[in-house]
Enzyme design. Structure first.
Site, PDB file in Angstrom:
ATOM      1  N   ASP A  50      50.905  36.099  38.417  1.00 24.99           N
ATOM      2  CA  ASP A  50      51.783  36.754  39.407  1.00 24.99           C
ATOM      3  C   ASP A  50      52.352  35.996  40.647  1.00 24.99           C
ATOM      4  OD1 ASP A  50      50.921  39.148  37.973  1.00 24.99           O
ATOM      5  OD2 ASP A  50      50.006  40.093  39.459  1.00 24.99           O
ATOM      6  N   ASP A  72      56.309  35.525  41.403  1.00 24.84           N
ATOM      7  CA  ASP A  72      56.597  35.717  42.731  1.00 24.84           C
ATOM      8  C   ASP A  72      57.770  34.644  43.094  1.00 24.84           C
ATOM      9  OD1 ASP A  72      55.761  38.243  43.459  1.00 24.84           O
ATOM     10  OD2 ASP A  72      54.202  37.841  44.264  1.00 24.84           O
ATOM     11  N   SER A  96      60.547  49.881  43.790  1.00 28.63           N
ATOM     12  CA  SER A  96      59.748  48.838  43.798  1.00 28.63           C
ATOM     13  C   SER A  96      59.325  48.593  45.478  1.00 28.63           C
ATOM     14  CB  SER A  96      60.429  47.745  43.476  1.00 28.63           C
ATOM     15  OG  SER A  96      59.494  46.481  43.311  1.00 28.63           O
ATOM     16  N   GLU A 132      47.388  51.743  52.274  1.00 27.95           N
ATOM     17  CA  GLU A 132      46.759  52.274  51.140  1.00 27.95           C
ATOM     18  C   GLU A 132      46.195  50.890  50.400  1.00 27.95           C
ATOM     19  OE1 GLU A 132      49.821  54.396  49.196  1.00 27.95           O
ATOM     20  OE2 GLU A 132      49.668  55.980  50.658  1.00 27.95           O
ATOM     21  N   LYS A 175      46.595  48.463  47.345  1.00 29.21           N
ATOM     22  CA  LYS A 175      47.662  48.467  46.183  1.00 29.21           C
ATOM     23  C   LYS A 175      46.873  48.046  45.072  1.00 29.21           C
ATOM     24  CE  LYS A 175      52.381  46.408  45.173  1.00 29.21           C
ATOM     25  NZ  LYS A 175      52.188  46.098  44.048  1.00 29.21           N
ATOM     26  N   GLU A 199      49.087  55.181  39.739  1.00 24.35           N
ATOM     27  CA  GLU A 199      48.537  53.999  39.236  1.00 24.35           C
ATOM     28  C   GLU A 199      47.679  54.301  38.109  1.00 24.35           C
ATOM     29  OE1 GLU A 199      50.710  51.679  40.125  1.00 24.35           O
ATOM     30  OE2 GLU A 199      49.839  49.828  39.945  1.00 24.35           O
ATOM     31  N   LYS A 214      51.251  41.520  50.852  1.00 24.13           N
ATOM     32  CA  LYS A 214      50.509  40.885  49.418  1.00 24.13           C
ATOM     33  C   LYS A 214      49.400  39.895  50.084  1.00 24.13           C
ATOM     34  CE  LYS A 214      51.882  41.321  45.575  1.00 24.13           C
ATOM     35  NZ  LYS A 214      53.066  41.226  44.795  1.00 24.13           N
ATOM     36  N   CYS A 256      15.994  10.112  34.856  1.00 24.86           N
ATOM     37  CA  CYS A 256      17.146  10.094  34.769  1.00 24.86           C
ATOM     38  C   CYS A 256      17.995   9.920  35.778  1.00 24.86           C
ATOM     39  CB  CYS A 256      18.280  11.528  34.204  1.00 24.86           C
ATOM     40  SG  CYS A 256      19.723  11.368  33.896  1.00 24.86           S
TER      41      CYS A 256
HETATM   42  S1  IVH Z   1      54.449  53.066  46.534  1.00 22.26           S
HETATM   43  C1  IVH Z   1      58.605  53.570  47.053  1.00 22.26           C
HETATM   44  N1  IVH Z   1      51.902  53.069  46.856  1.00 22.26           N
HETATM   45  O1  IVH Z   1      53.136  48.998  43.329  1.00 22.26           O
HETATM   46  C2  IVH Z   1      56.956  53.519  46.744  1.00 22.26           C
HETATM   47  N2  IVH Z   1      52.936  51.849  44.942  1.00 22.26           N
HETATM   48  O2  IVH Z   1      55.466  47.202  43.802  1.00 22.26           O
HETATM   49  C3  IVH Z   1      56.681  52.522  45.645  1.00 22.26           C
HETATM   50  N3  IVH Z   1      51.382  50.576  43.563  1.00 22.26           N
HETATM   51  O3  IVH Z   1      55.332  50.409  41.148  1.00 22.26           O
HETATM   52  C4  IVH Z   1      55.523  52.602  45.294  1.00 22.26           C
HETATM   53  N4  IVH Z   1      49.613  51.113  44.619  1.00 22.26           N
HETATM   54  O4  IVH Z   1      52.871  50.368  40.571  1.00 22.26           O
HETATM   55  C5  IVH Z   1      53.103  52.604  46.195  1.00 22.26           C
HETATM   56  N5  IVH Z   1      49.522  52.980  47.036  1.00 22.26           N
HETATM   57  C6  IVH Z   1      50.537  52.645  46.455  1.00 22.26           C
HETATM   58  C7  IVH Z   1      50.498  51.670  45.150  1.00 22.26           C
HETATM   59  C8  IVH Z   1      51.632  51.344  44.621  1.00 22.26           C
HETATM   60  C9  IVH Z   1      50.139  50.498  43.705  1.00 22.26           C
HETATM   61  C10 IVH Z   1      52.341  49.844  42.677  1.00 22.26           C
HETATM   62  C11 IVH Z   1      53.170  50.842  41.761  1.00 22.26           C
HETATM   63  C12 IVH Z   1      54.587  50.388  42.418  1.00 22.26           C
HETATM   64  C13 IVH Z   1      54.317  49.004  42.773  1.00 22.26           C
HETATM   65  C14 IVH Z   1      55.357  48.616  43.670  1.00 22.26           C
END
Ligand code: IVH
Length: 469
Positions: free
Chosen positions: A53, A57, A102, A133, A135, A192, A342, A459
């Site tokens: 990833d 990026d 995204s 939260e 991710k 998710e 990130k 050894c």
């Molecule tokens: S919010 C507009 N919340 O991350 C809000 N995404 O990079 C868009 N993801 O497609 C997503 N945990 O697959 C949100 N707590 C979370 C998340 C989350 C994982 C993933 C999700 C999204 C991607 C965006």
């Protein structure tokens, strides 16, 4: 562009350095678009990425950087203007009523504060709460419920059109199939789908065991999954939902998509409201009064990252109040009211030049990987452990392979596995040394152990290590 002038551009020696830089940028952007498209396909369609990833990026950021500096070189089909990859045709296509967006990324506290500052500048206030939260690193799903029942579940796809994978999603334990009568008549939640580490490891281990047998019989080994995320994506896109059911998938909801009935006014209340309807939500989400507390929570997550049984690649920070969210809106593919903090990447790919042997204090002959230097999360890695012969053979790691290397926290870097597609033709399966590389004595492997030893108590390596100890 007319053909004549194109030929002229190519033939004319470039005198002006600004021209030369622009030309180079145009060519590089072209190259990067092709690369990003290719890797998007590997990731989103084949569920089999070739690069980490972090590397993706870096390519994406470089491309966006060029397109920002030279907007004239941005093409309308550039991957910077799209989310993910268009869906395959094996499943029915679903049009998302609201696009699945995204998230913008920030990489440290300063980046997070800069994101917050833009939001405060645009709204004229900094008096808003924030939610953090984890991710979860899985794949996004839209779940549409109608009259209390799951109507369909669709993947994100390209953000506008996804794939209908309902029968597969219905196999995931914990997802409510029926909702209480108080639920809105029609609404969508976003979730998710992911695979916990424990389930992923067990699954890969079983494949590795099977592969030992297959290779012995001269048959092709089965593919090992590179990461839980790919395993989850592969499981969700099975044609036979019995196979999906056999894979250890989980789901957590994180967002409301849209609703035809009344819903709460804030994101935090929405999470409680969803949990009250028995939706599984991500653990350790938190509500903060302002940016200081939210930034602190993000930093605390960096150390907690490995304490969960599932992989997270960052923390999502969201503005709590939906009215403020509406005011801020969306730019391109990213909402302004949320961002992803990130974590530094833990994995990268590089070339394994040689498998060498280290002689330990006990005489243990420990294979390790000598790598082309690679930067992982800010540290240059040149060596990684390979455990033992069985492990190398199970994973079929060979000299010359491109390998995935993982460096988590303070733990010694490890070779996760090879990228088989990039294997040089002449790469040979690993065989353990027959003799101790230091004393030259024949190596012995005690019954029931995975490790070889140098049997010589004097050894030079053993003596040296003992003295060191
Ligand atoms: S919010 C507009 N919340 O991350 C809000 N995404 O990079 C868009 N993801 O497609 C997503 N945990 O697959 C949100 N707590 C979370 C998340 C989350 C994982 C993933 C999700 C999204 C991607 C965006």
């Amino acid at each position: 562009m007319p053909r004549r002038s194109k030929a002229a551009t190519r033939a004319r020696p470039v005198a002006d350095p600004a021209d030369a830089a622009a030309l180079e940028a145009r060519n590089r952007a072209e190259e990067l678009r092709t690369l990003v498209r290719f890797h998007n396909r590997r990731y989103h369609v084949d569920d089999d990425p070739e690069i980490s990833d972090g590397e993706w990026d870096a390519l994406f950021r470089e491309l966006r950087g060029i397109e920002e500096r030279y907007p004239q070189f941005q093409t309308s089909d550039s991957p910077t203007l799209q989310v993910g990859a268009p869906p395959e045709t094996t499943f029915d296509v679903v049009e998302h009523r609201e696009p699945m967006l995204s998230l913008s990324n920030v990489f440290d506290g300063d980046g997070l504060r800069a994101w917050h500052r833009r939001a405060t500048d645009l709204t004229g206030t900094d008096d808003f709460e924030l939610v953090t939260e984890p991710k979860i690193d899985g794949l996004a799903m839209a779940l549409v419920y109608e009259n209390g029942e799951l109507s369909y579940a669709a993947t994100r796809g390209d953000g506008r059109h996804g794939e209908n994978v309902t029968p597969n999603i219905l196999t995931i334990p914990g997802l409510p199939h029926r909702l209480p009568p108080s639920a809105p008549s029609r609404f969508e939640v976003r979730a998710e789908v992911f695979m916990p580490r424990s389930g992923f490891d067990a699954m890969n281990h079983a494949i590795e065991e099977e592969n030992l047998q297959l290779v012995e019989e001269g048959r092709a080994p089965k593919r090992i999954f590179a990461a839980p995320r790919n395993a989850a994506a592969g499981a969700v896109r099975q044609k036979d939902s019995a196979i999906t059911r056999s894979r250890p998938l989980q789901i957590a909801v994180y967002q409301l998509g849209w609703s035809d009935g009344p819903t709460p006014d804030t994101h935090w209340e929405t999470l409680q409201w969803l949990a009250a309807m028995d939706f599984p939500t991500a653990p350790r989400s938190a509500l903060h009064p302002g940016i200081d507390a939210a930034a602190e929570a993000c930093e605390a997550w960096v150390d907690q990252r490995d304490s969960l049984d599932f992989e997270i690649d960052g923390v999502v920070v969201k503005i709590n109040d939906f009215a403020v969210q509406r005011q801020l809106g969306v730019v391109g593919r990213d909402p302004r009211w949320a961002t992803a903090y990130k974590f530094p990447p833990q994995e990268a790919t590089t070339i394994l030049q040689r498998i060498a042997i280290n002689v330990g204090r006990t005489g243990a002959l420990n294979p390790f990987a000598m790598l082309d230097p690679v930067r992982i999360g800010g540290v240059v890695v040149r060596q990684a452990t390979l455990h033992n012969e069985d492990d190398i053979r199970r994973k079929d790691i060979r000299e010359g392979d491109t390998v995935v290397v993982r460096r988590a926290g303070e733990v010694i870097p490890q070779v996760v596995g090879p990228v088989v597609e990039r294997r040089p033709k002449k790469a040979k399966p690993f065989t353990m040394v027959e003799r101790c590389p230091v004393s030259g004595d024949p190596a012995v492997r005690p019954e029931g152990e995975a490790t070889y030893y140098c049997p010589n108590p004097v050894c030079p390596a053993v003596v040296h290590r003992t003295a060191e100890h």
